[in-house]
Design a protein around this motif. Structure first.
Motif, PDB file in Angstrom:
ATOM      1  N   THR A 122      33.405  59.729  40.212  1.00 54.67           N
ATOM      2  CA  THR A 122      33.324  60.025  41.636  1.00 54.67           C
ATOM      3  C   THR A 122      33.806  58.842  42.440  1.00 54.67           C
ATOM      4  O   THR A 122      33.922  57.733  41.954  1.00 54.67           O
ATOM      5  N   LEU A 123      34.076  59.073  43.699  1.00 54.19           N
ATOM      6  CA  LEU A 123      34.542  58.040  44.606  1.00 54.19           C
ATOM      7  C   LEU A 123      33.632  58.030  45.821  1.00 54.19           C
ATOM      8  O   LEU A 123      33.257  59.073  46.328  1.00 54.19           O
ATOM      9  N   MET A 124      33.290  56.839  46.273  1.00 57.35           N
ATOM     10  CA  MET A 124      32.363  56.726  47.397  1.00 57.35           C
ATOM     11  C   MET A 124      33.109  56.940  48.712  1.00 57.35           C
ATOM     12  O   MET A 124      33.912  56.117  49.130  1.00 57.35           O
ATOM     13  N   HIS A 125      32.875  58.060  49.326  1.00 56.77           N
ATOM     14  CA  HIS A 125      33.554  58.376  50.578  1.00 56.77           C
ATOM     15  C   HIS A 125      33.092  57.442  51.688  1.00 56.77           C
ATOM     16  O   HIS A 125      31.926  57.132  51.818  1.00 56.77           O
ATOM     17  N   GLY A 126      34.076  57.004  52.474  1.00 56.83           N
ATOM     18  CA  GLY A 126      33.767  56.198  53.631  1.00 56.83           C
ATOM     19  C   GLY A 126      33.465  54.741  53.328  1.00 56.83           C
ATOM     20  O   GLY A 126      33.079  53.996  54.214  1.00 56.83           O
ATOM     21  N   ALA A 127      33.617  54.331  52.053  1.00 57.02           N
ATOM     22  CA  ALA A 127      33.328  52.941  51.713  1.00 57.02           C
ATOM     23  C   ALA A 127      34.415  52.029  52.244  1.00 57.02           C
ATOM     24  O   ALA A 127      35.534  52.435  52.502  1.00 57.02           O
ATOM     25  N   ALA A 128      34.076  50.746  52.392  1.00 59.84           N
ATOM     26  CA  ALA A 128      35.046  49.769  52.871  1.00 59.84           C
ATOM     27  C   ALA A 128      36.133  49.565  51.825  1.00 59.84           C
ATOM     28  O   ALA A 128      35.923  49.768  50.633  1.00 59.84           O
ATOM     29  N   TYR A 129      37.307  49.147  52.275  1.00 55.63           N
ATOM     30  CA  TYR A 129      38.385  48.873  51.347  1.00 55.63           C
ATOM     31  C   TYR A 129      38.063  47.633  50.519  1.00 55.63           C
ATOM     32  O   TYR A 129      37.461  46.677  50.996  1.00 55.63           O
ATOM     33  N   ALA A 130      38.493  47.663  49.259  1.00 57.50           N
ATOM     34  CA  ALA A 130      38.293  46.520  48.378  1.00 57.50           C
ATOM     35  C   ALA A 130      39.297  45.430  48.703  1.00 57.50           C
ATOM     36  O   ALA A 130      40.394  45.699  49.170  1.00 57.50           O
ATOM     37  N   ALA A 131      38.899  44.192  48.450  1.00 56.82           N
ATOM     38  CA  ALA A 131      39.865  43.101  48.533  1.00 56.82           C
ATOM     39  C   ALA A 131      40.772  43.188  47.322  1.00 56.82           C
ATOM     40  O   ALA A 131      40.342  43.556  46.232  1.00 56.82           O
ATOM     41  N   PRO A 132      42.068  42.854  47.471  1.00 57.32           N
ATOM     42  CA  PRO A 132      42.956  42.856  46.308  1.00 57.32           C
ATOM     43  C   PRO A 132      42.456  41.887  45.236  1.00 57.32           C
ATOM     44  O   PRO A 132      41.731  40.930  45.515  1.00 57.32           O
ATOM     45  N   ALA A 133      42.839  42.142  43.992  1.00 57.99           N
ATOM     46  CA  ALA A 133      42.381  41.363  42.840  1.00 57.99           C
ATOM     47  C   ALA A 133      42.684  39.883  43.018  1.00 57.99           C
ATOM     48  O   ALA A 133      43.717  39.497  43.578  1.00 57.99           O
ATOM     49  N   GLN A 134      41.773  39.051  42.505  1.00 55.78           N
ATOM     50  CA  GLN A 134      41.876  37.602  42.653  1.00 55.78           C
ATOM     51  C   GLN A 134      41.905  36.906  41.288  1.00 55.78           C
ATOM     52  O   GLN A 134      41.454  37.459  40.275  1.00 55.78           O
ATOM     53  N   ASN A 135      42.436  35.696  41.297  1.00 54.12           N
ATOM     54  CA  ASN A 135      42.491  34.841  40.119  1.00 54.12           C
ATOM     55  C   ASN A 135      41.099  34.659  39.515  1.00 54.12           C
ATOM     56  O   ASN A 135      40.121  34.501  40.236  1.00 54.12           O
ATOM     57  N   GLY A 136      41.025  34.670  38.204  1.00 53.68           N
ATOM     58  CA  GLY A 136      39.746  34.425  37.547  1.00 53.68           C
ATOM     59  C   GLY A 136      39.898  34.463  36.043  1.00 53.68           C
ATOM     60  O   GLY A 136      40.970  34.771  35.522  1.00 53.68           O
ATOM     61  N   PRO A 137      38.840  34.157  35.322  1.00 50.18           N
ATOM     62  CA  PRO A 137      38.905  34.189  33.862  1.00 50.18           C
ATOM     63  C   PRO A 137      38.978  35.619  33.354  1.00 50.18           C
ATOM     64  O   PRO A 137      38.199  36.474  33.768  1.00 50.18           O
ATOM     65  N   GLY A 138      39.911  35.876  32.451  1.00 50.23           N
ATOM     66  CA  GLY A 138      40.046  37.200  31.885  1.00 50.23           C
ATOM     67  C   GLY A 138      38.960  37.484  30.864  1.00 50.23           C
ATOM     68  O   GLY A 138      38.322  36.559  30.338  1.00 50.23           O
ATOM     69  N   PRO A 139      38.730  38.744  30.549  1.00 51.75           N
ATOM     70  CA  PRO A 139      37.655  39.108  29.617  1.00 51.75           C
ATOM     71  C   PRO A 139      37.921  38.687  28.178  1.00 51.75           C
ATOM     72  O   PRO A 139      36.991  38.664  27.364  1.00 51.75           O
ATOM     73  N   TYR A 140      39.163  38.321  27.855  1.00 45.13           N
ATOM     74  CA  TYR A 140      39.496  37.951  26.478  1.00 45.13           C
ATOM     75  C   TYR A 140      39.674  36.451  26.292  1.00 45.13           C
ATOM     76  O   TYR A 140      39.983  35.999  25.194  1.00 45.13           O
ATOM     77  N   GLY A 141      39.471  35.675  27.349  1.00 46.12           N
ATOM     78  CA  GLY A 141      39.584  34.233  27.227  1.00 46.12           C
ATOM     79  C   GLY A 141      41.005  33.727  27.395  1.00 46.12           C
ATOM     80  O   GLY A 141      41.923  34.478  27.714  1.00 46.12           O
ATOM     81  N   ALA A 142      41.161  32.435  27.150  1.00 48.03           N
ATOM     82  CA  ALA A 142      42.447  31.769  27.354  1.00 48.03           C
ATOM     83  C   ALA A 142      43.463  32.184  26.295  1.00 48.03           C
ATOM     84  O   ALA A 142      43.108  32.610  25.183  1.00 48.03           O
ATOM     85  N   LEU A 143      44.743  32.026  26.625  1.00 52.06           N
ATOM     86  CA  LEU A 143      45.807  32.291  25.668  1.00 52.06           C
ATOM     87  C   LEU A 143      45.909  31.130  24.686  1.00 52.06           C
ATOM     88  O   LEU A 143      45.793  29.965  25.059  1.00 52.06           O
ATOM     89  N   GLY A 144      46.152  31.467  23.423  1.00 57.65           N
ATOM     90  CA  GLY A 144      46.346  30.449  22.408  1.00 57.65           C
ATOM     91  C   GLY A 144      47.794  30.019  22.308  1.00 57.65           C
ATOM     92  O   GLY A 144      48.629  30.377  23.146  1.00 57.65           O
TER      93      GLY A 144
END
Length: 386
Positions: free
Chosen positions: A22-44
């Motif tokens: 489902t989708l929440m009607h009338g909710a505020a817009y999300a901020a675009p995605a931001q820099n952060g640690p990925g779920p799989y960790g750093a690249l080797g």
């Protein structure tokens, strides 16, 4: 609102399945995605194939342009581009477009249940610059011509039925397609700097021989509401489809497209954005914009093909940039998932998951040579979250 509202339960390796979220009607817009640690960790460090991956993941080469696919007599096509996976008994098939002109077309590699290559074949020939496309719920591959007045071809990944040109889906510089089985439409991107975003409404769902082409209408902002309007002349001549409807929203270089859970995402390369259409309330917003990443630098540039995983993560391939596939998580974090080294003259294309979600396929379109004859198609395996 975080994207997890739309993404949880997303389909594995396809842009074509229905979801019950489902989708929440009338909710505020999300901020675009931001820099952060990925779920799989750093690249080797780069592996033997020149690919940097997180811990626990590995890669192998599936095919090289101009060379015989291992275990078959089939020669892999040049400039591998958009792709998708299809279940095939206990195994699966990966289909890949060829972005050359003339010639184009698409090929397929078959895998058995253990992931061993068991065959390869052609599914489309004699077309022009087949860039991306999309999978349908009835297991066909839509292969799109990225040329002026290009066509969409419906192909059989299993190589049994002949490909069919679908004229009713419009003639323009096609890029990608994504099927929405809830609204029973196919979304289409257009690779023009003043391009539009379309949907095709078939007369009968499952039959693309006839129907209505519509274009998205909205304001000039990066968020708001939208409507659809019929394109009077889908043939696009003498007036292009993108200039026929007053108020059609302009997008700067439409690229990849992915549907899941009443939401469709598509990339625009001219401004490095990922757009999100919330289909239950007909609103749109930015899911990613490299100019809005703070703190920078933005990890994802040169946005191109996009696919999704069962965890709700989006995987966005770079055309150029630093040759990465980046992940955008449901909580709006963007981070590199893999990086291809030593291939700066190429682009990453065709990301798609195997039906069980444990293998990710993609290509480096021009490989180490920087030429369309040097394409390399890869498989990555590892602990993808579900």
């Amino acid at each position: 609102m975080e994207r997890r509202t739309f993404l949880r339960g997303a389909v594995i390796g396809t842009s074509a399945a229905a979801f019950g979220g489902t989708l929440m009607h009338g909710a505020a817009y999300a901020a675009p995605a931001q820099n952060g640690p990925g779920p799989y960790g750093a690249l080797g460090s780069a592996d033997v194939n020149g690919i940097q991956l997180p811990s626990g993941f590995s890669s192998r080469v599936i095919a090289r342009s101009g060379q015989t696919v291992a275990g078959t007599s089939y020669t892999w096509h040049s400039a591998p581009d958009g792709g998708a996976c299809f279940a095939d008994g206990s195994g699966w098939i990966y289909v890949s477009n060829s972005e050359i002109n003339p010639g184009g077309g698409a090929s397929a590699v078959k895998f058995n249940s253990s992931g061993t290559i068991s065959g390869a074949h052609r599914v489309l020939s004699g077309t022009r610059q087949n860039c991306a496309g999309g999978k349908t719920p009835w297991n066909t591959w839509l292969s799109c011509e990225e040329v002026s007045l290009g066509y969409v071809y419906e192909t059989d990944p299993y190589g049994v039925k002949a490909a069919v040109r679908r004229d009713a889906m419009g003639r323009f510089k096609h890029e990608a397609a994504a099927a929405d089985p809830v609204r029973k439409v196919i979304y289409l991107t257009e690779d023009e700097s003043n391009g539009c975003f379309y949907r095709f409404v078939p007369t009968a769902w499952g039959d693309l021989s006839s129907g209505t082409l519509q274009v998205l209408k909205a304001g000039t902002g990066t968020s708001g509401s939208f409507t659809w309007a019929n394109v009077p002349d889908p043939d696009g001549s003498p007036t292009t489809t993108r200039t026929q409807v007053s108020g059609a929203k302009v997008f700067n270089g439409g690229e990849g497209c992915h549907y899941a859970n009443d939401t469709v995402w598509f990339t625009t390369k001219g401004d490095n954005r990922l757009w999100q259409l919330n289909l239950q309330n007909n609103t749109y917003e930015l899911a990613y914009d490299d100019n809005l990443v703070n703190p920078g630098p933005a990890p994802l540039t040169g946005v191109d093909n996009v696919t999704g995983s069962s965890s709700g993560d989006l995987f966005v391939a770079e055309d150029g940039g630093n040759m990465e596939i980046c992940i955008i998580t449901p909580d709006d974090i963007v981070a590199p998932f893999l990086r291809v080294t030593g291939q700066s003259g190429s682009e990453i294309t065709g990301p798609a998951f195997s039906p069980d979600g444990t293998r990710l396929y993609f290509s480096s379109q021009r490989g180490t040579s920087g030429s369309s004859s040097g394409g390399i198609t890869y498989e990555v395996t590892g602990p993808f979250r579900s």
